[in-house]
Write a protein that holds these residues in place. Structure first.
Motif, PDB file in Angstrom:
ATOM      1  N   TRP A 230       0.903  -1.253   0.119  1.00  0.00           N
ATOM      2  CA  TRP A 230      -0.080   0.055  -0.135  1.00  0.00           C
ATOM      3  C   TRP A 230       0.868   1.246  -0.082  1.00  0.00           C
ATOM      4  O   TRP A 230       0.710   2.099  -0.840  1.00  0.00           O
ATOM      5  CB  TRP A 230      -0.911  -0.005   1.264  1.00  0.00           C
ATOM      6  CG  TRP A 230      -1.859   1.094   1.244  1.00  0.00           C
ATOM      7  CD1 TRP A 230      -1.887   2.300   0.490  1.00  0.00           C
ATOM      8  CD2 TRP A 230      -3.080   0.963   1.984  1.00  0.00           C
ATOM      9  NE1 TRP A 230      -3.145   2.821   0.929  1.00  0.00           N
ATOM     10  CE2 TRP A 230      -3.882   2.443   1.737  1.00  0.00           C
ATOM     11  CE3 TRP A 230      -3.756   0.179   2.923  1.00  0.00           C
ATOM     12  CZ2 TRP A 230      -5.055   2.468   2.320  1.00  0.00           C
ATOM     13  CZ3 TRP A 230      -4.676   0.401   3.524  1.00  0.00           C
ATOM     14  CH2 TRP A 230      -5.531   1.697   3.336  1.00  0.00           C
ATOM     15  N   GLU A 234      -0.092   2.781  -5.420  1.00  0.00           N
ATOM     16  CA  GLU A 234      -1.287   3.476  -5.286  1.00  0.00           C
ATOM     17  C   GLU A 234      -2.417   2.565  -4.451  1.00  0.00           C
ATOM     18  O   GLU A 234      -2.459   1.429  -4.760  1.00  0.00           O
ATOM     19  CB  GLU A 234      -1.990   3.715  -6.858  1.00  0.00           C
ATOM     20  CG  GLU A 234      -0.951   5.025  -7.472  1.00  0.00           C
ATOM     21  CD  GLU A 234      -1.750   5.542  -8.823  1.00  0.00           C
ATOM     22  OE1 GLU A 234      -2.770   4.956  -9.062  1.00  0.00           O
ATOM     23  OE2 GLU A 234      -1.158   6.360  -9.200  1.00  0.00           O
ATOM     24  N   LEU A 235      -3.429   3.010  -4.062  1.00  0.00           N
ATOM     25  CA  LEU A 235      -4.604   2.319  -3.475  1.00  0.00           C
ATOM     26  C   LEU A 235      -5.546   1.829  -4.241  1.00  0.00           C
ATOM     27  O   LEU A 235      -6.326   2.790  -4.723  1.00  0.00           O
ATOM     28  CB  LEU A 235      -4.915   3.090  -2.207  1.00  0.00           C
ATOM     29  CG  LEU A 235      -6.347   2.257  -1.457  1.00  0.00           C
ATOM     30  CD1 LEU A 235      -5.760   1.268  -0.810  1.00  0.00           C
ATOM     31  CD2 LEU A 235      -7.015   3.447  -0.441  1.00  0.00           C
ATOM     32  N   SER A 236      -5.433   0.715  -4.869  1.00  0.00           N
ATOM     33  CA  SER A 236      -6.203   0.166  -5.769  1.00  0.00           C
ATOM     34  C   SER A 236      -7.440  -0.611  -5.019  1.00  0.00           C
ATOM     35  O   SER A 236      -7.169  -0.995  -3.828  1.00  0.00           O
ATOM     36  CB  SER A 236      -5.616  -0.730  -6.727  1.00  0.00           C
ATOM     37  OG  SER A 236      -4.987  -1.803  -6.109  1.00  0.00           O
ATOM     38  N   SER A 237      -8.516  -0.958  -5.610  1.00  0.00           N
ATOM     39  CA  SER A 237      -9.555  -1.664  -5.382  1.00  0.00           C
ATOM     40  C   SER A 237      -9.131  -3.156  -4.726  1.00  0.00           C
ATOM     41  O   SER A 237      -9.446  -3.527  -3.548  1.00  0.00           O
ATOM     42  CB  SER A 237     -10.661  -1.909  -6.125  1.00  0.00           C
ATOM     43  OG  SER A 237     -11.692  -2.763  -5.715  1.00  0.00           O
ATOM     44  N   SER A 238      -8.027  -3.671  -5.494  1.00  0.00           N
ATOM     45  CA  SER A 238      -7.676  -5.044  -5.138  1.00  0.00           C
ATOM     46  C   SER A 238      -6.753  -5.053  -3.735  1.00  0.00           C
ATOM     47  O   SER A 238      -6.967  -5.758  -2.887  1.00  0.00           O
ATOM     48  CB  SER A 238      -6.904  -5.719  -6.171  1.00  0.00           C
ATOM     49  OG  SER A 238      -5.644  -4.848  -6.586  1.00  0.00           O
ATOM     50  N   TYR A 240      -7.016  -2.490  -1.568  1.00  0.00           N
ATOM     51  CA  TYR A 240      -7.842  -2.356  -0.235  1.00  0.00           C
ATOM     52  C   TYR A 240      -8.640  -3.646   0.228  1.00  0.00           C
ATOM     53  O   TYR A 240      -8.755  -3.830   1.338  1.00  0.00           O
ATOM     54  CB  TYR A 240      -9.043  -1.228  -0.863  1.00  0.00           C
ATOM     55  CG  TYR A 240      -9.764  -0.671   0.556  1.00  0.00           C
ATOM     56  CD1 TYR A 240      -9.224   0.011   1.437  1.00  0.00           C
ATOM     57  CD2 TYR A 240     -11.063  -1.296   0.718  1.00  0.00           C
ATOM     58  CE1 TYR A 240     -10.076   0.509   2.511  1.00  0.00           C
ATOM     59  CE2 TYR A 240     -11.849  -0.731   1.922  1.00  0.00           C
ATOM     60  CZ  TYR A 240     -11.133   0.096   2.797  1.00  0.00           C
ATOM     61  OH  TYR A 240     -11.828   0.285   3.771  1.00  0.00           O
TER      62      TYR A 240
END
Length: 286
Positions: A230, A234-238, A240
């Motif tokens: 993280w 970048e904070l991606s959906s996967s 998170y």
């Protein structure tokens, strides 16, 4: 697309919260009743069980509120609860890690000091160590709110140092016990029966401590791996999704520890059985 995952994990963590609370209350009652365990060792187990109880009482309910406020888009509540979630999680994680490290050192001292162990490792000294663990964890957790950099360095130092200390302690224990076993096998005369019983009991205590340590590492490692990923991207959906599931695995540790106590510590298992039996008799009689 994350709403369904957050709702599912909110229900799951609500259940895990109840199991952690009930399980660790039982363990604390059992440790209070049990008198055969060495008091300093029992105090360390009480500290760990109290930490797990706080996870069930505080961390998991706060996390559920945080997730559900995000699902319902209550962003003001979400921001407030996020701060509480980060502070309680960091504090309890620090206490658990340092307590397990103290348990590993305690087991090593019991082997190395032998007859001098009870004179050296007293209840008063252990209480000072446990109090220091809780105070240091609370101080550095509070610093996280004002200066996150200090908290980051704290974790960079504490995590490797704790793991290295535990690995060193259990490796030293293994090599020492192996050396003793080779010496006993080399003796022509029959080994002392009392000494054999003490060694067998000590091995059980070490085994239970190792299981607690390995379970914590297995439950916490995925979470820290996801956090590293993280921070580096970048904070991606996967990412998170991986974070919320790995966080649930961390919370699972607090529900698993009472099971490990009952499975690996015979005295605790018997005390838990007696407590449950007394509670059931009281319910049926009333």
């Amino acid at each position: 697309g994350l709403h369904s995952h957050l709702k599912f994990l909110s229900v799951l963590n609500s259940f895990l919260s109840m199991t952690a609370i009930l399980g660790n209350i039982l363990i604390l009652i059992a440790l209070h009743k049990e008198s055969s365990l060495h008091p300093p060792s029992k105090l360390l187990l009480r500290s760990l069980a109290t930490t797990d109880l706080c996870v069930g009482l505080c961390s998991e309910p706060i996390t559920v509120i945080y997730w559900m406020s995000a699902v319902n888009e209550h962003w003001n509540i979400c921001r407030l609860v996020l701060t509480a979630f980060m502070l309680t999680g960091s504090f309890l994680c620090s206490v658990s890690l340092l307590t397990l490290t103290a348990i590993s050192v305690d087991r090593l001292l019991a082997l190395l000091l032998r007859l001098q162990y009870r004179q050296a490792v007293t209840l008063k000294r252990t209480f000072v160590i446990v109090s220091t663990i809780w105070i240091v964890s609370s101080v550095f957790t509070a610093m996280q709110h004002w200066n996150p950099q200090i908290s980051l360095w704290y974790w960079v130092i504490v995590i490797p140092l704790s793991l290295v200390t535990s690995i060193f302690s259990y490796t030293k224990i293994y090599l020492n016990l192996r050396h003793q076993q080779n010496q006993i096998q080399g003796l022509v005369q029959q080994p002392n029966q009392t000494n054999q019983l003490n060694i067998a009991r000590y091995k059980k205590a070490v085994c239970s401590a190792i299981w607690l340590q390995l379970t914590l590492v297995a439950c916490y490692l995925p979470f820290f791996v996801v956090v590293v990923l993280w921070t580096k991207g970048e904070l991606s959906s996967s990412v998170y999704q991986a974070w919320i599931y790995s966080l649930t695995l961390v919370y699972l540790n607090s529900s698993l520890n009472p099971i490990l106590y009952c499975w690996k510590v015979e005295e605790v298992r018997q005390a838990v059985k007696d407590t449950i039996r007394q509670a059931l008799c009281h319910c049926f009689s009333s």
